[in-house]
Design a protein around this motif. Structure first.
Motif, PDB file in Angstrom:
ATOM      1  N   UNK A   7       0.820  -1.204   0.000  1.00 43.47           N
ATOM      2  CA  UNK A   7       0.000   0.000   0.000  1.00 43.47           C
ATOM      3  C   UNK A   7       0.859   1.260   0.000  1.00 43.47           C
ATOM      4  N   UNK A   8       1.982   1.232   0.711  1.00 38.16           N
ATOM      5  CA  UNK A   8       2.889   2.384   0.723  1.00 38.16           C
ATOM      6  C   UNK A   8       3.453   2.638  -0.664  1.00 38.16           C
ATOM      7  N   UNK A   9       3.798   1.554  -1.379  1.00 38.29           N
ATOM      8  CA  UNK A   9       4.346   1.702  -2.716  1.00 38.29           C
ATOM      9  C   UNK A   9       3.288   2.214  -3.698  1.00 38.29           C
ATOM     10  N   UNK A  10       2.017   1.816  -3.502  1.00 33.33           N
ATOM     11  CA  UNK A  10       0.940   2.284  -4.378  1.00 33.33           C
ATOM     12  C   UNK A  10       0.727   3.788  -4.258  1.00 33.33           C
ATOM     13  N   UNK A  11       0.970   4.317  -3.075  1.00 32.66           N
ATOM     14  CA  UNK A  11       0.743   5.745  -2.842  1.00 32.66           C
ATOM     15  C   UNK A  11       1.650   6.634  -3.684  1.00 32.66           C
ATOM     16  N   UNK A  12       2.906   6.230  -3.849  1.00 35.51           N
ATOM     17  CA  UNK A  12       3.904   7.144  -4.420  1.00 35.51           C
ATOM     18  C   UNK A  12       3.616   7.554  -5.866  1.00 35.51           C
ATOM     19  N   UNK A  14       0.808   7.414  -7.392  1.00 36.95           N
ATOM     20  CA  UNK A  14      -0.485   8.103  -7.408  1.00 36.95           C
ATOM     21  C   UNK A  14      -0.327   9.558  -6.976  1.00 36.95           C
ATOM     22  N   UNK A  15       0.438   9.792  -5.912  1.00 37.94           N
ATOM     23  CA  UNK A  15       0.651  11.155  -5.421  1.00 37.94           C
ATOM     24  C   UNK A  15       1.413  11.998  -6.441  1.00 37.94           C
ATOM     25  N   UNK A  16       2.446  11.418  -7.057  1.00 37.10           N
ATOM     26  CA  UNK A  16       3.227  12.159  -8.045  1.00 37.10           C
ATOM     27  C   UNK A  16       2.399  12.477  -9.283  1.00 37.10           C
ATOM     28  N   UNK A  17       1.540  11.544  -9.700  1.00 43.60           N
ATOM     29  CA  UNK A  17       0.671  11.784 -10.845  1.00 43.60           C
ATOM     30  C   UNK A  17      -0.344  12.877 -10.520  1.00 43.60           C
ATOM     31  N   UNK A  18      -0.861  12.862  -9.309  1.00 44.32           N
ATOM     32  CA  UNK A  18      -1.824  13.886  -8.893  1.00 44.32           C
ATOM     33  C   UNK A  18      -1.204  15.279  -8.958  1.00 44.32           C
ATOM     34  N   UNK A  19       0.031  15.414  -8.492  1.00 39.21           N
ATOM     35  CA  UNK A  19       0.722  16.699  -8.542  1.00 39.21           C
ATOM     36  C   UNK A  19       0.868  17.163  -9.992  1.00 39.21           C
ATOM     37  N   UNK A  20       1.232  16.242 -10.886  1.00 39.01           N
ATOM     38  CA  UNK A  20       1.410  16.598 -12.296  1.00 39.01           C
ATOM     39  C   UNK A  20       0.102  17.050 -12.933  1.00 39.01           C
ATOM     40  N   UNK A  63      -2.537   2.909  16.688  1.00 39.09           N
ATOM     41  CA  UNK A  63      -3.872   3.475  16.491  1.00 39.09           C
ATOM     42  C   UNK A  63      -3.779   4.908  15.972  1.00 39.09           C
ATOM     43  N   UNK A  64      -2.871   5.695  16.516  1.00 46.47           N
ATOM     44  CA  UNK A  64      -2.703   7.077  16.060  1.00 46.47           C
ATOM     45  C   UNK A  64      -2.155   7.133  14.641  1.00 46.47           C
ATOM     46  N   UNK A  65      -1.274   6.200  14.313  1.00 46.50           N
ATOM     47  CA  UNK A  65      -0.744   6.139  12.953  1.00 46.50           C
ATOM     48  C   UNK A  65      -1.865   5.845  11.959  1.00 46.50           C
ATOM     49  N   UNK A  66      -2.739   4.909  12.335  1.00 47.97           N
ATOM     50  CA  UNK A  66      -3.895   4.602  11.487  1.00 47.97           C
ATOM     51  C   UNK A  66      -4.825   5.803  11.382  1.00 47.97           C
ATOM     52  N   UNK A  67      -4.967   6.560  12.459  1.00 51.22           N
ATOM     53  CA  UNK A  67      -5.844   7.736  12.451  1.00 51.22           C
ATOM     54  C   UNK A  67      -5.311   8.814  11.507  1.00 51.22           C
ATOM     55  N   UNK A  68      -3.994   9.004  11.482  1.00 54.77           N
ATOM     56  CA  UNK A  68      -3.434  10.004  10.575  1.00 54.77           C
ATOM     57  C   UNK A  68      -3.670   9.609   9.116  1.00 54.77           C
ATOM     58  N   UNK A  69      -3.587   8.328   8.808  1.00 59.13           N
ATOM     59  CA  UNK A  69      -3.851   7.870   7.444  1.00 59.13           C
ATOM     60  C   UNK A  69      -5.323   8.043   7.080  1.00 59.13           C
ATOM     61  N   UNK A  70      -6.217   7.816   8.041  1.00 58.95           N
ATOM     62  CA  UNK A  70      -7.643   8.023   7.805  1.00 58.95           C
ATOM     63  C   UNK A  70      -7.933   9.501   7.549  1.00 58.95           C
ATOM     64  N   UNK A  71      -7.270  10.372   8.310  1.00 62.66           N
ATOM     65  CA  UNK A  71      -7.438  11.811   8.108  1.00 62.66           C
ATOM     66  C   UNK A  71      -6.929  12.229   6.737  1.00 62.66           C
ATOM     67  N   UNK A 223       1.354   8.925 -17.449  1.00 60.83           N
ATOM     68  CA  UNK A 223       2.176   9.498 -16.378  1.00 60.83           C
ATOM     69  C   UNK A 223       2.382   8.531 -15.230  1.00 60.83           C
ATOM     70  N   UNK A 224       1.303   7.937 -14.772  1.00 60.60           N
ATOM     71  CA  UNK A 224       1.411   7.017 -13.645  1.00 60.60           C
ATOM     72  C   UNK A 224       2.337   5.859 -13.928  1.00 60.60           C
ATOM     73  N   UNK A 225       2.287   5.334 -15.164  1.00 63.02           N
ATOM     74  CA  UNK A 225       3.155   4.221 -15.548  1.00 63.02           C
ATOM     75  C   UNK A 225       4.614   4.640 -15.531  1.00 63.02           C
ATOM     76  N   UNK A 226       4.908   5.804 -16.118  1.00 63.30           N
ATOM     77  CA  UNK A 226       6.288   6.289 -16.168  1.00 63.30           C
ATOM     78  C   UNK A 226       6.811   6.561 -14.762  1.00 63.30           C
ATOM     79  N   UNK A 227       5.998   7.230 -13.946  1.00 59.91           N
ATOM     80  CA  UNK A 227       6.423   7.540 -12.583  1.00 59.91           C
ATOM     81  C   UNK A 227       6.629   6.256 -11.782  1.00 59.91           C
ATOM     82  N   UNK A 228       5.729   5.291 -11.965  1.00 57.98           N
ATOM     83  CA  UNK A 228       5.857   4.026 -11.243  1.00 57.98           C
ATOM     84  C   UNK A 228       7.093   3.251 -11.640  1.00 57.98           C
ATOM     85  N   UNK A 229       7.413   3.232 -12.938  1.00 57.23           N
ATOM     86  CA  UNK A 229       8.584   2.490 -13.410  1.00 57.23           C
ATOM     87  C   UNK A 229       9.876   3.099 -12.874  1.00 57.23           C
ATOM     88  N   UNK A 230       9.987   4.415 -12.985  1.00 60.73           N
ATOM     89  CA  UNK A 230      11.206   5.062 -12.479  1.00 60.73           C
ATOM     90  C   UNK A 230      11.274   4.935 -10.960  1.00 60.73           C
TER      91      UNK A 230
END
Length: 293
Positions: A7-12, A14-20, A63-71, A223-230
């Motif tokens: 899940x952590x790897x999926x975020x990266x 996605x976040x970079x594509x969103x910024x673009x 629990x707090x770590x999970x709460x920050x991700x939910x936020x 974009x997502x594919x290129x960002x994910x590959x690199x």
């Protein structure tokens, strides 16, 4: 842990594509730099806060770590603008899992060489133990990295965004190599701190422009594919660097290991310089396409 890592790897990407998708031109570079800076501010403060919380309740920490991700998820759901999907010029008619783009794969190689150099900082702990430094001194040296990223991340990022020239990444790779070569020559704590300062500046400079280059290297639809590959090159480097560094340390010693690692950064620098003309041409083409859409 496997689920967390996936899940952590999926975020990266996605976040970079969103910024673009939300930015253009120099604004995009500044936005990526701000994201990089914010992540590093979190990385610098989380161990202190986490250690304090763990001393009171380990269960509360999770629990707090999970709460920050939910936020975070709630903020994205409520505040992230719905970017309309429009047809883009040059978009491929069929989607391939792995694009047939020689420039992309050459850029991936340069990113892997850069990542192998950067991830070798993990060998510092072993080298420090061999050289008689204490755990506290090791922490002090690594703290230089976090402090410089927080202090210099934004101003250096804004400076890089003004020109947006791909050569910044080559300069960053060169400084990264110079810093790790400095560890080969260092015999005191202050010398190691100076070496960390040099490769940290290289890290900031390279990451300040790399995301922009990756996001504009391919068609907007990919974009997502290129960002994910690199980005996967950084993951591969995380796996290989400790294994390679350990083998080099055992056979060549600390000085030889740092020298070889610095050589990887030099190879990345030369490759990035060789690709510069084609990268600039591709970026110019993508920016024209964005202006027309």
């Amino acid at each position: 842990m496997l689920g967390f890592s996936l899940l952590s790897a999926l975020y990266k990407p996605a976040a970079s594509t969103a910024v673009a998708e939300l930015t253009q031109g120099a604004q995009r570079t500044r936005a990526y730099n701000l994201l990089y800076w914010a992540i590093n501010v979190g990385a610098a403060t989380a161990p202190v806060l986490g250690g304090w919380l763990a001393g009171r309740s380990m269960r509360l920490l999770f629990w707090l770590d999970a709460a920050t991700m939910a936020a975070f998820a709630l903020l994205l759901a409520l505040r992230y603008p719905r970017v309309p999907r429009t047809a883009t010029l040059g978009a491929p008619r069929t989607r391939r899992l792995l694009p047939r783009d020689a420039l992309l794969w050459q850029f991936c190689l340069a990113s892997l060489l850069f990542g192998l150099t950067y991830q070798s900082y993990k060998l510092l702990a072993v080298v420090f133990a061999q050289e008689g430094f204490s755990a506290a001194q090791y922490g002090q040296v690594l703290a230089v990295n976090g402090a410089l990223v927080v202090l210099l991340g934004l101003p250096l990022g804004h400076l890089i965004a003004r020109s947006g020239h791909p050569r910044w990444q080559a300069l960053g790779a060169a400084l990264l190599g110079a810093g790790f070569l400095g560890h080969a020559l260092a015999h005191t704590l202050w010398a190691h701190m100076l070496a960390v300062a040099v490769w940290t500046v290289g890290e900031i400079i390279a990451y300040g422009i790399s995301k922009t280059i990756i996001s504009e290297l391919g068609p907007a639809a990919q974009r997502g594919t290129y960002i994910g590959l690199v980005g996967s090159m950084a993951g591969l480097a995380t796996l290989i660097a400790p294994l390679l560094g350990g083998a080099l340390l055992q056979t060549l010693g600390a000085g030889g290991m740092w020298t070889v690692i610095a050589g990887l950064a030099l190879m990345a620098t030369l490759l990035l310089l060789a690709l510069e003309g084609r990268v600039r041409g591709r970026l110019s083409q993508r920016q024209k396409e964005e202006a027309l859409v």
